[in-house]
Design a protein around this motif. Structure first.
Motif, short mmCIF file in Angstrom:
data_model
loop_
_atom_site.label_atom_id
_atom_site.label_comp_id
_atom_site.label_asym_id
_atom_site.label_seq_id
_atom_site.Cartn_x
_atom_site.Cartn_y
_atom_site.Cartn_z
N UNK A 95 0.82 -1.22 0.00
CA UNK A 95 0.00 0.00 0.00
C UNK A 95 0.85 1.27 0.00
N UNK A 96 1.94 1.22 0.72
CA UNK A 96 2.79 2.40 0.86
C UNK A 96 3.89 2.48 -0.20
N UNK A 97 3.90 1.53 -1.13
CA UNK A 97 4.86 1.57 -2.23
C UNK A 97 6.29 1.25 -1.82
N UNK A 98 6.46 0.62 -0.66
CA UNK A 98 7.80 0.28 -0.19
C UNK A 98 8.35 -0.91 -0.97
N UNK A 99 7.49 -1.85 -1.30
CA UNK A 99 7.85 -2.95 -2.18
C UNK A 99 6.78 -3.06 -3.26
N UNK A 100 7.11 -3.78 -4.32
CA UNK A 100 6.19 -3.96 -5.44
C UNK A 100 5.89 -5.45 -5.61
N UNK A 101 4.74 -5.76 -6.23
CA UNK A 101 4.43 -7.15 -6.57
C UNK A 101 5.55 -7.70 -7.43
N UNK A 102 5.93 -8.93 -7.17
CA UNK A 102 6.97 -9.57 -7.96
C UNK A 102 8.34 -9.57 -7.30
N UNK A 103 8.53 -8.77 -6.27
CA UNK A 103 9.83 -8.72 -5.61
C UNK A 103 10.06 -9.92 -4.70
N UNK A 104 9.01 -10.44 -4.08
CA UNK A 104 9.12 -11.59 -3.18
C UNK A 104 8.09 -12.62 -3.63
N UNK A 105 8.49 -13.52 -4.53
CA UNK A 105 7.52 -14.45 -5.15
C UNK A 105 6.70 -15.27 -4.16
N UNK A 106 7.29 -15.79 -3.09
CA UNK A 106 6.53 -16.61 -2.15
C UNK A 106 5.44 -15.77 -1.47
N UNK A 107 5.78 -14.55 -1.06
CA UNK A 107 4.77 -13.68 -0.44
C UNK A 107 3.70 -13.27 -1.45
N UNK A 108 4.11 -13.07 -2.70
CA UNK A 108 3.12 -12.77 -3.75
C UNK A 108 2.13 -13.92 -3.87
N UNK A 109 2.64 -15.14 -3.85
CA UNK A 109 1.78 -16.32 -3.97
C UNK A 109 0.83 -16.42 -2.79
N UNK A 110 1.34 -16.24 -1.57
CA UNK A 110 0.48 -16.28 -0.38
C UNK A 110 -0.55 -15.17 -0.42
N UNK A 111 -0.12 -13.98 -0.76
CA UNK A 111 -1.00 -12.81 -0.81
C UNK A 111 -2.12 -13.03 -1.83
#
Length: 127
Positions: free
Chosen positions: A38-54
């Motif tokens: 939400x705050x733009x600190x990280x972007x989708x795709x930077x941490x694949x496992x967290x992207x998958x969980x999210x």
């Protein structure tokens, strides 16, 4: 072989999420990850496992207490998800805003929050 590996990986990931969330660990990680996005600190795709969980839990109403929290509503919804009442969660959200303005995090803030979470029983969430 590859298909079996992929099926085993995702099957274990789902079962692991149910076990890991016994003390709200998955909820804490996903709320933090959502806040960072939400705050733009990280972007989708930077941490694949967290992207998958999210992506797997993005539409889970039990996790988010309804729709995904918007900017400014994240702390309030986090404490509700953790078992706090609406009144107490508003208090903790206001305290978090003041803490952010002052830049000093009190060492007892999480302990204060958890003492209000006595009313609801935590249950594992399903994706």
């Amino acid at each position: 072989g590859t298909s079996l590996s992929v099926l085993t990986y995702f099957g274990n990931l789902e079962a692991g999420c149910a076990v890991v969330d016994c003390q709200a660990q998955l909820r804490i990680v996903l709320y933090l990850y959502h806040g960072l996005l939400l705050n733009g600190i990280i972007q989708n795709g930077q941490i694949p496992l967290l992207d998958h969980l999210y992506d797997g839990f993005k539409d889970c109403k039990a996790l988010w207490q309804g729709a995904l929290p918007r900017k400014g509503d994240l702390v309030h919804k986090f404490w509700i998800c953790f078992g706090m009442s609406l009144k107490e969660s508003r208090h903790m959200a206001e305290r978090a805003k003041l803490t952010a303005r002052e830049g000093i995090v009190p060492s007892d803030i999480f302990a204060e929050g958890t003492k209000f979470c006595r009313g609801r029983k935590m249950n594992p969430i399903e994706p």
